[in-house]
Design an enzyme around this catalytic site. Structure first.
Site, mmCIF file in Angstrom:
data_model
loop_
_atom_site.group_PDB
_atom_site.id
_atom_site.type_symbol
_atom_site.label_atom_id
_atom_site.label_comp_id
_atom_site.label_asym_id
_atom_site.label_seq_id
_atom_site.Cartn_x
_atom_site.Cartn_y
_atom_site.Cartn_z
ATOM 1 C CB SER A 276 -0.938 -0.073 1.200
ATOM 2 O OG SER A 276 -1.948 0.865 1.075
ATOM 3 N N GLY B 295 1.155 0.076 12.774
ATOM 4 C CA GLY B 295 0.916 -1.334 12.479
ATOM 5 C C GLY B 295 1.338 -1.689 11.066
ATOM 6 N NE ARG C 78 -2.087 4.093 15.958
ATOM 7 C CZ ARG C 78 -1.688 3.749 14.727
ATOM 8 N NH1 ARG C 78 -1.141 4.646 13.908
ATOM 9 N NH2 ARG C 78 -1.832 2.529 14.299
ATOM 10 N N PRO C 79 2.144 2.979 18.306
ATOM 11 C CG PRO C 79 2.040 0.754 19.034
ATOM 12 C CD PRO C 79 1.529 2.127 19.337
ATOM 13 C CD GLU D 87 -7.743 4.743 9.013
ATOM 14 O OE1 GLU D 87 -7.306 4.340 10.088
ATOM 15 O OE2 GLU D 87 -7.332 4.326 7.918
ATOM 16 C CB ALA D 88 -7.119 12.309 9.252
ATOM 17 C CG ASP E 243 -3.325 -0.390 -1.601
ATOM 18 O OD1 ASP E 243 -3.240 0.788 -1.246
ATOM 19 O OD2 ASP E 243 -3.748 -1.286 -0.844
ATOM 20 N NE ARG F 64 1.652 5.453 11.230
ATOM 21 C CZ ARG F 64 2.430 5.409 10.149
ATOM 22 N NH1 ARG F 64 3.270 6.401 9.895
ATOM 23 N NH2 ARG F 64 2.390 4.378 9.329
HETATM 24 C C1 G16 Z 1 -3.318 0.895 6.405
HETATM 25 C C2 G16 Z 1 -4.675 0.737 7.038
HETATM 26 C C3 G16 Z 1 -5.199 2.091 7.439
HETATM 27 C C4 G16 Z 1 -4.198 2.774 8.368
HETATM 28 C C5 G16 Z 1 -2.814 2.817 7.722
HETATM 29 C C6 G16 Z 1 -1.741 3.309 8.665
HETATM 30 O O1 G16 Z 1 -3.438 1.687 5.257
HETATM 31 O O2 G16 Z 1 -5.536 0.105 6.128
HETATM 32 O O3 G16 Z 1 -6.437 1.908 8.063
HETATM 33 O O4 G16 Z 1 -4.602 4.068 8.658
HETATM 34 O O5 G16 Z 1 -2.440 1.522 7.315
HETATM 35 O O6 G16 Z 1 -1.665 2.437 9.762
HETATM 36 P P1 G16 Z 1 -0.535 2.556 10.844
HETATM 37 O O7 G16 Z 1 -0.600 3.958 11.359
HETATM 38 O O8 G16 Z 1 -0.889 1.534 11.882
HETATM 39 O O9 G16 Z 1 0.782 2.307 10.177
HETATM 40 P P2 G16 Z 1 -2.744 1.289 3.894
HETATM 41 O O10 G16 Z 1 -3.283 2.283 2.928
HETATM 42 O O11 G16 Z 1 -1.267 1.390 4.113
HETATM 43 O O12 G16 Z 1 -3.186 -0.126 3.670
#
Ligand code: G16
Length: 547
Positions: A68, A500, A497-498, A376-377, A284, A506
């Site tokens: 992504s 994912g 927050r960590p 999400e923002a 993506d 972050r």
């Molecule tokens: C994914 C998730 C989103 C999330 C983003 C960032 O987006 O589908 O919901 O906001 O990761 O997540 P994190 O802050 O935990 O790294 P994408 O577009 O990368 O698939």
């Protein structure tokens, strides 16, 4: 059909050995990491998707290979459940166990999953696989397909597609085409037909102009937007930049994450006329943000919060005008700008919920409403309509023109997950109906200045949070320190927050002025470095090119 679990071990040992001992976790949106370490993960996810399909009585399960918004060397995998939702949380744990087990223990682990979940191993299973345009994606797609083949499942390969297209294919197949045809053409046809019917030949109204610059992030979104353009009449004039041809790398200095986080336009941007409408999608194409330059050349962002408020406000107006009684609600995360939440609650009078980051969390919350808008923002979101809502709207559409528009919007929006192109088409419909340009849109409320930072630490999981990630409970004492710092700033708000999806912590900060926001983010970043095991050089105060 007779299935020998030994085959799974044989494939793993011979073709997809596990070469990385590091523990990896199913994160915000599946597994992500450096592509060279992901072959065994992909093979095992092919195995898991096959088991999941059998567990769900032969329903189609989707697998999307993409990292992504991450940089080009990364890749990843997202699993899609039968209704187009993200993988059920209890199976995220199974997925994590399966990718971390040694090759020797893999066969036993598969046997345990089968037994614990009472899976009929001889029943049918169907797995759909798609990928983004990273150069390592085809290799990883083959690994997924081999995982399916090892358990004698049926695999259908879609090649290069966007993540939302994969979600669409899965739902279309599982609803026996009630949602649309599970093909690329079926997807274009559904969205374009709805869009052009709503437009009804009315291309430019009031301040709305029919031109748009589309930053494709050198990813799949660019290719698919070009396909849309080929099939659309002249209902929208789209100029696609960062098409992924030549040296442009996916998400590199372009795309929705770059534009949102760095608050600046992508590279390769043509000279912009003031107030020209521009969009950026991510690699993506499941996220989208709008932006423009004003007449002083200043960059202005219209992010996921703006899209959410525009859509929620418009749907509310349509529902009211049809005289139907439907509960509309909006779901956000802690990243939502405080000014947007204030506008939604006090001006639009729409109820708002806040949940943890990840569309999987937002989607589930949104299902509690008749009409649930979630964003999400960062621009990741969509609208979901309950069966009850669809029925009421359908009845009303027999006598009411606005209800007819609502019915078409249900077709236009990809309800299964955030879909950058579908979201964009809906925004264009709304702006055109209102006769708005970006100046009208941005004037609905004034964002609080905000800033995000990424901090490298030894182990990002030392940070634990609660209350939709707004409060940090570990390391002990960090939240008290954050509170002390925040209290020095007017309208100050900050959280940590960590991530994912990336190996970082972050930091988010907002305050009443740009300078205060940068200083607040900096001070919180230093706290994280000091109290959560920061690595690398000490943070320097961030500056913003657009200031
Ligand atoms: C994914 C998730 C989103 C999330 C983003 C960032 O987006 O589908 O919901 O906001 O990761 O997540 P994190 O802050 O935990 O790294 P994408 O577009 O990368 O698939």
């Amino acid at each position: 059909m007779s299935i020998n679990l030994r085959t799974v071990y044989a494939f793993a040992r011979e073709m997809y050995p596990k070469i990385n001992a590091e523990h990896i976790q199913y994160g915000t949106a599946g597994f992500r990491g450096k592509a060279e370490f992901l072959d065994s993960v992909m093979f095992r996810m092919g195995v898991l998707a096959t088991l999941r399909s059998r567990y769900r009585e032969g329903a189609v399960i989707g697998v999307m290979i993409t990292a992504s918004h991450n940089p080009e060397p990364d890749n990843g995998v997202k699993l899609i459940d039968p209704k187009g939702e993200m993988l059920e949380p209890s199976w995220e744990t199974i997925a994590t166990d399966l990718v971390n087990v040694t090759d020797q223990d893999l066969e036993q682990m598969v046997a345990t999953i089968i037994k614990d979940n009472k899976i009929d191993i001889n029943s049918s299973s169907y797995v759909y696989v798609g990928m983004d345009n990273r150069y390592h994606s085809p290799r990883l797609l083959k690994a997924v397909a081999d995982g399916v083949i090892a358990l004698k499942g049926n695999v259908r390969e879609y090649g290069i597609v966007t993540t939302p297209m994969m979600h669409y294919f899965v739902v279309a197949a599982n609803t026996k085409e009630a949602y649309g045809k599970p093909t690329e053409e079926g997807y274009y046809e559904k969205l374009i037909t709805a869009f052009e019917k709503i437009r009804n030949g009315q291309l430019e109204t009031g301040n709305y102009r029919n031109n748009l610059i589309f930053d494709g992030a050198n990813g799949v979104g660019a290719r698919k937007m070009l396909q849309f353009i080929k099939r659309m009449s002249n209902s929208l004039n789209v100029n696609v930049i960062n098409q992924g041809i030549g040296s442009g790398k996916i998400n590199d200095e372009c795309g929705a994450d770059h534009v949102k986080v760095k608050q600046r336009p992508p590279i390769s941007m043509p000279d912009l006329e003031p107030y020209s409408r521009c969009v950026s999608v991510d690699g993506d194409a499941d996220r989208i943000v709008y932006f423009f330059n004003n007449d002083s050349g200043q960059f202005r962002l219209l992010d996921g919060d703006r899209i959410a408020t525009l859509i929620a406000g418009y749907l509310m107006e349509l529902i009211k005008s049809c005289n139907i009684n439907l509960r509309l609600g909006l779901v956000q995360t802690a990243y939502a700008n405080g000014a947007s939440t204030d506008y939604i609650v006090n001006k639009l009078k729409v109820p708002v919920s806040c949940v943890a980051t990840g569309v999987k969390h937002l989607h589930h919350k949104a299902l509690e409403y008749d009409v649930g808008v979630y964003f999400e923002a960062n621009g990741h979101g969509t609208v979901v309509f309950s069966d009850h809502a669809k029925l009421i709207i359908k009845e009303s559409a027999q006598i009411n023109q606005n209800a007819k528009t609502l019915l078409l919007i249900i077709d236009l929006i990809n309800e299964t997950v955030g879909d950058a192109i579908s979201d964009m088409l809906l925004v264009e419909v709304i702006l055109s109906h209102k006769g708005w340009d970006v100046k009208d849109w941005i004037s609905t409320y004034e964002d609080l200045p905000n800033q995000q930072l990424k901090i490298k630490v030894q182990d990002r999981n030392v940070i634990e949070t609660t209350d939709a990630e707004r409060v940090c409970v570990r390391p002990k004492g960090l939240q008290d320190e954050i509170n002390k710092v925040v209290s020095n700033y007017k309208c100050g708000r900050a959280f940590v927050r960590p991530s994912g999806t990336e190996d970082v912590v972050r930091v988010y900060a907002e305050a009443s002025t740009e300078d205060d926001t940068l200083q607040l983010a900096y001070e919180i970043g230093l706290l994280v470095q000091r109290m959560a095991g920061g690595v690398g050089p000490e943070l320097t105060k961030p500056s913003n090119a657009h200031l």
